[in-house]
Design an enzyme around this catalytic site. Sequence first.
Site, short mmCIF file in Angstrom:
data_model
loop_
_atom_site.label_atom_id
_atom_site.label_comp_id
_atom_site.label_asym_id
_atom_site.label_seq_id
_atom_site.Cartn_x
_atom_site.Cartn_y
_atom_site.Cartn_z
N ARG A 16 65.84 39.54 63.16
CA ARG A 16 64.91 39.05 61.85
C ARG A 16 66.04 38.04 60.57
O ARG A 16 65.71 37.57 60.03
CB ARG A 16 64.08 40.26 61.56
CG ARG A 16 63.10 40.66 61.92
CD ARG A 16 62.33 41.87 61.35
NE ARG A 16 61.30 41.23 60.21
CZ ARG A 16 61.15 42.01 59.16
NH1 ARG A 16 61.26 43.87 58.92
NH2 ARG A 16 60.72 41.52 57.70
N CYS A 52 66.06 44.99 52.87
CA CYS A 52 65.63 44.93 54.36
C CYS A 52 64.40 44.21 53.89
O CYS A 52 64.40 43.22 52.96
CB CYS A 52 64.62 46.32 54.59
SG CYS A 52 63.85 47.30 53.26
#
Length: 292
Positions: A186, A241
């Site tokens: 990611r 995050c």
Amino acid sequence: MTQSDLPTPLVSAEWLQAHLHDPRLRLLDCRFDLRDALLGRMAYLESHLPGAVYADLEMNLSGPVSESGAGGRHPLPEPEALAAWLGEQGTGNDSWVVCYDAGGAQGYYAARAWWLLRWLGHRQVAVLDGGLTAWQAAGGELTDAEPQHSPATFTPQVQPGFVASADDVAALPAGTLLIDSRAPERYRGDIEPLDRKAGHIPGAVNRNWLGALDESGRFRNAEAQAERLGAGDGQPTVTYCGSGVSATPNLLARELAGVPLGLDNRLYAGSWSDWVSDEGRPTATGNTDTAE
């Protein structure tokens, strides 16, 4: 016993067994599944630690999501709202709070609850190291009985220095390390299953939150955390995050390594989902700096 008897930021299953019936103790069951928001509550209703109340990531540990996406997928709750909910569950300013979760996400959701209570100024809070797995391995009992704690008063003392905004991140002082806690794929932008853009904030390094844990799902020691997060060099960090959840185990890991929450160990709470809600913010892809 005195208030200092609660180890922080972690407690072991053995410690918790020895203190399970202390009247000051309150347990938060933080199990959740981003793929199905009902699974955590269903698991709690089936069995949980004695005395634990269920803390739902989206209902209790987050605020409302905005239509624009500003604030991210799991915005911070209003402090007074979270404090009121804690009080309704029997958690007051003098309570010892232990947060736990389970499965492959041990330390993931529990650290979010831990960070939120610290943000509200509550220092007597810890994460159960190893989560439900460690509790059961130590012979800990489970129950399906829901507790009836008497209401308490929780007065928040919000710590604004624990949080960085998108504007703060866009103008980080020289020498500040920006840590992306997501999985490497990611971070690189190979995939993006949840947010509107793939990639990472320019200048961020990747330190997957799972690297904070060992093979048993327990947090690694202080030396290991310092090595992977640069906690020994005095460098301040802002950690993010996808939505302000998986960054929190890295914040806890830095505290384990001797860097307390505050201006040298901050959370960008809106994280990537907030960052990409503004089309004008820059993004990057590729493997700039990644490590466990």
